[in-house]
Design an enzyme around this catalytic site. Structure first.
Site, PDB file in Angstrom:
ATOM      1  CD  GLU A 121      -3.077  -1.057   2.148  1.00 18.68           C
ATOM      2  OE1 GLU A 121      -4.269  -1.005   1.859  1.00 18.68           O
ATOM      3  OE2 GLU A 121      -2.667  -1.147   3.313  1.00 18.68           O
ATOM      4  CG  HIS A 237      -9.041   5.902   1.224  1.00 27.66           C
ATOM      5  ND1 HIS A 237      -8.937   5.601  -0.115  1.00 27.66           N
ATOM      6  CD2 HIS A 237      -8.476   4.873   1.890  1.00 27.66           C
ATOM      7  CE1 HIS A 237      -8.325   4.426  -0.244  1.00 27.66           C
ATOM      8  NE2 HIS A 237      -8.027   3.969   0.960  1.00 27.66           N
ATOM      9  NE  ARG A 283      -4.755   5.631   2.710  1.00 26.25           N
ATOM     10  CZ  ARG A 283      -5.244   4.800   3.580  1.00 26.25           C
ATOM     11  NH1 ARG A 283      -5.796   5.253   4.681  1.00 26.25           N
ATOM     12  NH2 ARG A 283      -5.169   3.516   3.371  1.00 26.25           N
ATOM     13  CG  HIS A 344     -10.189   6.530   5.222  1.00 24.89           C
ATOM     14  ND1 HIS A 344     -11.119   5.534   5.021  1.00 24.89           N
ATOM     15  CD2 HIS A 344      -9.011   5.893   5.498  1.00 24.89           C
ATOM     16  CE1 HIS A 344     -10.536   4.353   5.159  1.00 24.89           C
ATOM     17  NE2 HIS A 344      -9.259   4.534   5.468  1.00 24.89           N
ATOM     18  NE  ARG A 379      -4.980   5.547   9.184  1.00 21.68           N
ATOM     19  CZ  ARG A 379      -5.427   4.548   8.436  1.00 21.68           C
ATOM     20  NH1 ARG A 379      -4.884   3.345   8.519  1.00 21.68           N
ATOM     21  NH2 ARG A 379      -6.431   4.726   7.606  1.00 21.68           N
TER      22      ARG A 379
HETATM   23  P1  FAD Z   1     -14.268   1.343  15.553  1.00 21.44           P
HETATM   24  O1  FAD Z   1     -14.019   0.070  14.884  1.00 21.44           O
HETATM   25  O2  FAD Z   1     -14.728   2.478  14.707  1.00 21.44           O
HETATM   26  O3  FAD Z   1     -15.347   1.045  16.663  1.00 21.44           O
HETATM   27  C1  FAD Z   1     -15.938   2.061  17.427  1.00 21.44           C
HETATM   28  C2  FAD Z   1     -16.921   1.430  18.373  1.00 21.44           C
HETATM   29  O4  FAD Z   1     -17.338   2.402  19.314  1.00 21.44           O
HETATM   30  C3  FAD Z   1     -18.194   0.902  17.724  1.00 21.44           C
HETATM   31  O5  FAD Z   1     -18.547  -0.291  18.362  1.00 21.44           O
HETATM   32  C4  FAD Z   1     -19.232   1.972  18.062  1.00 21.44           C
HETATM   33  O6  FAD Z   1     -20.536   1.448  18.157  1.00 21.44           O
HETATM   34  C5  FAD Z   1     -18.743   2.389  19.425  1.00 21.44           C
HETATM   35  N1  FAD Z   1     -19.147   3.724  19.839  1.00 21.44           N
HETATM   36  C6  FAD Z   1     -18.862   4.909  19.260  1.00 21.44           C
HETATM   37  N2  FAD Z   1     -19.390   5.903  19.984  1.00 21.44           N
HETATM   38  C7  FAD Z   1     -20.021   5.332  21.033  1.00 21.44           C
HETATM   39  C8  FAD Z   1     -20.763   5.830  22.120  1.00 21.44           C
HETATM   40  N3  FAD Z   1     -20.996   7.142  22.301  1.00 21.44           N
HETATM   41  N4  FAD Z   1     -21.286   4.954  23.010  1.00 21.44           N
HETATM   42  C9  FAD Z   1     -21.099   3.613  22.849  1.00 21.44           C
HETATM   43  N5  FAD Z   1     -20.386   3.081  21.843  1.00 21.44           N
HETATM   44  C10 FAD Z   1     -19.861   3.941  20.947  1.00 21.44           C
HETATM   45  N6  FAD Z   1      -7.224   0.590   8.868  1.00 21.44           N
HETATM   46  C11 FAD Z   1      -6.248  -0.291   8.630  1.00 21.44           C
HETATM   47  O7  FAD Z   1      -5.262  -0.362   9.389  1.00 21.44           O
HETATM   48  N7  FAD Z   1      -6.333  -1.145   7.567  1.00 21.44           N
HETATM   49  C12 FAD Z   1      -7.379  -1.130   6.698  1.00 21.44           C
HETATM   50  O8  FAD Z   1      -7.428  -1.910   5.767  1.00 21.44           O
HETATM   51  C13 FAD Z   1      -8.406  -0.173   6.914  1.00 21.44           C
HETATM   52  N8  FAD Z   1      -9.449  -0.083   6.052  1.00 21.44           N
HETATM   53  C14 FAD Z   1     -10.464   0.770   6.344  1.00 21.44           C
HETATM   54  C15 FAD Z   1     -11.585   0.809   5.508  1.00 21.44           C
HETATM   55  C16 FAD Z   1     -12.667   1.603   5.821  1.00 21.44           C
HETATM   56  C17 FAD Z   1     -13.863   1.648   4.916  1.00 21.44           C
HETATM   57  C18 FAD Z   1     -12.632   2.407   6.986  1.00 21.44           C
HETATM   58  C19 FAD Z   1     -13.787   3.277   7.348  1.00 21.44           C
HETATM   59  C20 FAD Z   1     -11.506   2.406   7.805  1.00 21.44           C
HETATM   60  C21 FAD Z   1     -10.429   1.589   7.494  1.00 21.44           C
HETATM   61  N9  FAD Z   1      -9.298   1.554   8.305  1.00 21.44           N
HETATM   62  C22 FAD Z   1      -8.302   0.657   8.045  1.00 21.44           C
HETATM   63  C23 FAD Z   1      -9.257   2.288   9.569  1.00 21.44           C
HETATM   64  C24 FAD Z   1      -9.597   1.312  10.708  1.00 21.44           C
HETATM   65  O9  FAD Z   1     -10.568   0.401  10.255  1.00 21.44           O
HETATM   66  C25 FAD Z   1     -10.131   2.033  11.922  1.00 21.44           C
HETATM   67  O10 FAD Z   1      -9.287   3.101  12.252  1.00 21.44           O
HETATM   68  C26 FAD Z   1     -10.193   1.082  13.106  1.00 21.44           C
HETATM   69  O11 FAD Z   1     -10.923  -0.065  12.760  1.00 21.44           O
HETATM   70  C27 FAD Z   1     -10.810   1.778  14.292  1.00 21.44           C
HETATM   71  O12 FAD Z   1     -11.048   0.808  15.289  1.00 21.44           O
HETATM   72  P2  FAD Z   1     -11.590   1.275  16.693  1.00 21.44           P
HETATM   73  O13 FAD Z   1     -11.708   0.048  17.503  1.00 21.44           O
HETATM   74  O14 FAD Z   1     -10.785   2.395  17.207  1.00 21.44           O
HETATM   75  O15 FAD Z   1     -13.040   1.889  16.392  1.00 21.44           O
HETATM   76  C1  SIN Z   2      -7.661   0.580   2.358  1.00 13.19           C
HETATM   77  O1  SIN Z   2      -7.852  -0.631   2.283  1.00 13.19           O
HETATM   78  O2  SIN Z   2      -7.409   1.298   1.387  1.00 13.19           O
HETATM   79  C2  SIN Z   2      -7.747   1.240   3.686  1.00 13.19           C
HETATM   80  C3  SIN Z   2      -6.492   1.010   4.407  1.00 13.19           C
HETATM   81  C4  SIN Z   2      -6.365   1.951   5.552  1.00 13.19           C
HETATM   82  O3  SIN Z   2      -7.194   2.835   5.774  1.00 13.19           O
HETATM   83  O4  SIN Z   2      -5.355   1.810   6.251  1.00 13.19           O
END
Ligand code: FAD
Ligand code: SIN
Length: 545
Positions: A121, A237, A283, A344, A379
């Site tokens: 990537e 993104h 990015r 993103h 990032r």
């Molecule tokens: P999240 O997975 O966003 O979870 C947040 C949680 O908090 C959820 O359960 C939600 O319900 C809960 N929540 C929020 N507010 C409240 C509240 N007030 N009360 C109770 N619960 C609440 N990163 C990579 O490293 N590799 C990838 O390939 C990648 N691809 C991506 C593709 C997409 C489409 C997106 C959107 C992001 C991607 N990212 C990727 C980024 C990465 O997925 C996220 O940064 C990461 O998953 C965040 O994880 P998290 O546990 O911090 O939060």
């Molecule tokens: C992607 O698969 O392009 C998302 C990867 C990332 O947000 O790190």
């Protein structure tokens, strides 16, 4: 006798960070995981490309560190980068031990020591992204949720939205939670509270993020008295599918890792004019180049083209992208894919140390809500999942070593002086206005005048929402709007203070980077009983007088 439920550890968020933290706490601790809607409702479920980790002989921790520092445009904290990358192999081992199946190299399926398939990537100098086809997040979510369901010490509370963290003096001791099923607010006690609520990209009109990415944890941590940093670095993104019937679907960067090119409507490639790394530049550079070309040509999108690869490779590595596009009349094995940049990832967040501990004792922040110093001003792709797991593990270790039972009884929520809302339309309107405003004035390219205009409008919106919060029963849209207005304000404040262009923050009035990069750190006003919250006095948590 109190009926307030008590947990040793209360984790707000059921994404990669929240669930993996819960699973690494000692089983003697009673743990609750909260989720705003169903499990896995955050960004984790949607992660596509995979997780960066140093797994190949020809790769090294130093190379991954160097790439991260370079993508971060001079603002990464070297110890945080070293710490995160240094733990990457260990995290992969832990995930595999939980039952995670990452893709293996096709040519090694029968060998005794099978190797993971590693993809490429932007910003990476080696193939180092471990994945499960293009649905890595779904596979991770399912594995972690399965383990959580089996753990007898973990309670999963879905459809609960954190309203605010409660403090006893300086220390976090509980939380107010809105049950979205019956609109009641519950009070819970906990000895340690973890915010794992994900990012704030819903502040923008167009985003790859699911509903709910409204920065709730960041806003709640600010209200609780935590410092917030680097909120101007909202990552766009470069390649979100552009089609009226499929908004907000990400076309993974791994497509470019496997050679996909970016082209203009006339078929010309353009990335080489912006960076020698072409389509695999970090990015911020790719998104800005697309934005520049779209504005220059007045075109609605650019195109991503993977058709040079075999159909077999495309459908094997990118089944989701293939299937998502086909009903729209786009066969990605043959056709170009229309794409645009979209908000993103929130690089900034709550300032934490290497254990995920925030400024407020007893309050931890992990995952996308935190600012650990890993990402700096931009990032690098696939470093986010890695950060979620590394800091969740480190916070779990710290909590296990330091937790001690407390006897504080938080004050129960009092809503005796508020009434049902009869003006939901106001929230809807403010929500749309805020997100449009952020897109137009605090987007990929900023100017000082547009930032000033945004700050004025957001101040008014926040005041309106605050008044609303003080008078009416709370609802999920009201809470999310209150939080979004706060995080948008934090983003604009950070952006306005930065009189330079660096990483994801580009201000055309200050197009150059300053000689030395500094973090933007916002310090909340000192809290006391009289000035703590903008809501009615009866909603104040019981701070020490
Ligand atoms: P999240 O997975 O966003 O979870 C947040 C949680 O908090 C959820 O359960 C939600 O319900 C809960 N929540 C929020 N507010 C409240 C509240 N007030 N009360 C109770 N619960 C609440 N990163 C990579 O490293 N590799 C990838 O390939 C990648 N691809 C991506 C593709 C997409 C489409 C997106 C959107 C992001 C991607 N990212 C990727 C980024 C990465 O997925 C996220 O940064 C990461 O998953 C965040 O994880 P998290 O546990 O911090 O939060
Ligand atoms: C992607 O698969 O392009 C998302 C990867 C990332 O947000 O790190």
């Amino acid at each position: 006798m109190s009926t307030i439920p008590r947990y040793d550890v209360l984790i707000v968020g059921s994404g990669a960070a929240g669930m993996s933290l819960a699973l690494q706490l000692p089983s003697a601790l009673q743990v609750a995981i909260l989720s705003k809607s169903e499990v896995g409702s955050g960004s984790t479920l949607w992660a596509q490309g995979g997780m960066a980790a140093v797994l190949h002989d020809r790769d090294s921790v130093q190379a991954h560190v160097d790439d991260t520092l370079s993508a971060g445009a001079g603002l990464c904290h070297q110890p945080a980068v070293q710490f995160t990358v240094g733990r990457s192999r260990q995290i992969v081992d832990w995930l595999v031990s939980q039952g995670m199946n990452f893709d293996l190299r096709e040519d090694q399926q029968d060998a005794e020591f099978r190797e993971f398939h590693l993809t490429m990537e932007g910003g990476h100098s080696h193939r180092r992204v471990i994945h499960a086809a293009d649905q890595t997040g779904r596979a991770l979510s399912e594995v972690l949720a399965g383990r959580v369901a089996e753990a007898s010490n973990i309670s999963l509370l879905t459809d609960r939205c954190l309203v605010d963290v409660i403090k006893d003096g300086q220390r976090a001791c509980g939380a107010y939670l809105l049950s979205t099923a019956d609109s009641r607010v519950e009070t819970v006690r906990a000895d340690a509270i973890v915010l794992a609520t994900g990012g704030a990209s819903k502040a923008y009109r167009y985003t790859t993020n699911p509903n709910g990415a409204s920065g709730d944890g960041i806003a709640a941590a600010w209200r609780a008295g935590c410092r917030i940093a680097n909120m101007e670095f909202n990552q766009f993104h470069p390649t979100c599918l552009y089609h009226p019937d499929s908004r907000s679907f990400l076309m993974t960067e791994a497509l470019r890792g496997e050679g996909a090119t970016l082209t203009l409507p006339n078929g010309d490639r353009f990335m080489a004019r912006f960076d020698a790394r072409g389509e695999l530049a970090p990015r911020d550079i790719v998104a800005r180049a697309i934005d520049f070309e779209m504005k220059r040509l007045g075109t609605e999108c650019v195109y991503l083209d993977i058709s040079h690869q075999s159909s077999d490779l495309i459908t094997r590595h990118f089944p989701q992208a293939y299937e998502r596009c086909l009903p729209l009349g786009i066969d990605i094995t043959r056709d170009r894919i229309p794409v645009v940049p979209a908000a993103h990832y929130t690089c900034g967040g709550v300032v934490v140390d290497q254990h995920g501990a925030s400024d407020v004792p007893g309050l931890y922040v992990v995952g996308e809500s935190a600012c650990t110093g890993l990402h700096g001003a931009n990032r690098m792709a696939s470093n986010s999942l890695l950060e979620c797991f590394v800091y969740a593990q480190s916070a779990a270790e710290h909590i296990a070593d330091s937790i001690s039972p407390r006897s504080t009884l938080p004050e129960a929520w009092d809503d005796s002086r508020v009434r049902d809302s009869d003006e939901e339309v106001v929230i809807q309107h403010n929500w749309q206005e805020l997100r449009r405003l952020m897109w137009d004035y605090v987007g990929i390219v900023r100017t000082s005048r547009r930032l000033r205009y945004a700050a004025e409008r957001i101040t008014l919106l926040e005041k309106e929402v605050s008044g609303y919060y003080g008078r009416f029963q709370i609802t999920l849209p009201l809470l999310e709007m209150r939080n979004l207005a706060r995080v948008a304000k934090l983003m604009v404040e950070c952006a306005s203070d930065r009189e330079e262009s660096r990483g994801l923050h580009y201000n055309s009035d200050y197009p150059d980077a300053a000689a030395k990069g500094l973090d933007s750190i916002l310090v909340p006003p000192h809290f006391d009983r009289r000035t703590a919250l903008t809501g009615p006095i009866d909603r104040l948590p019981p701070y020490a007088s």
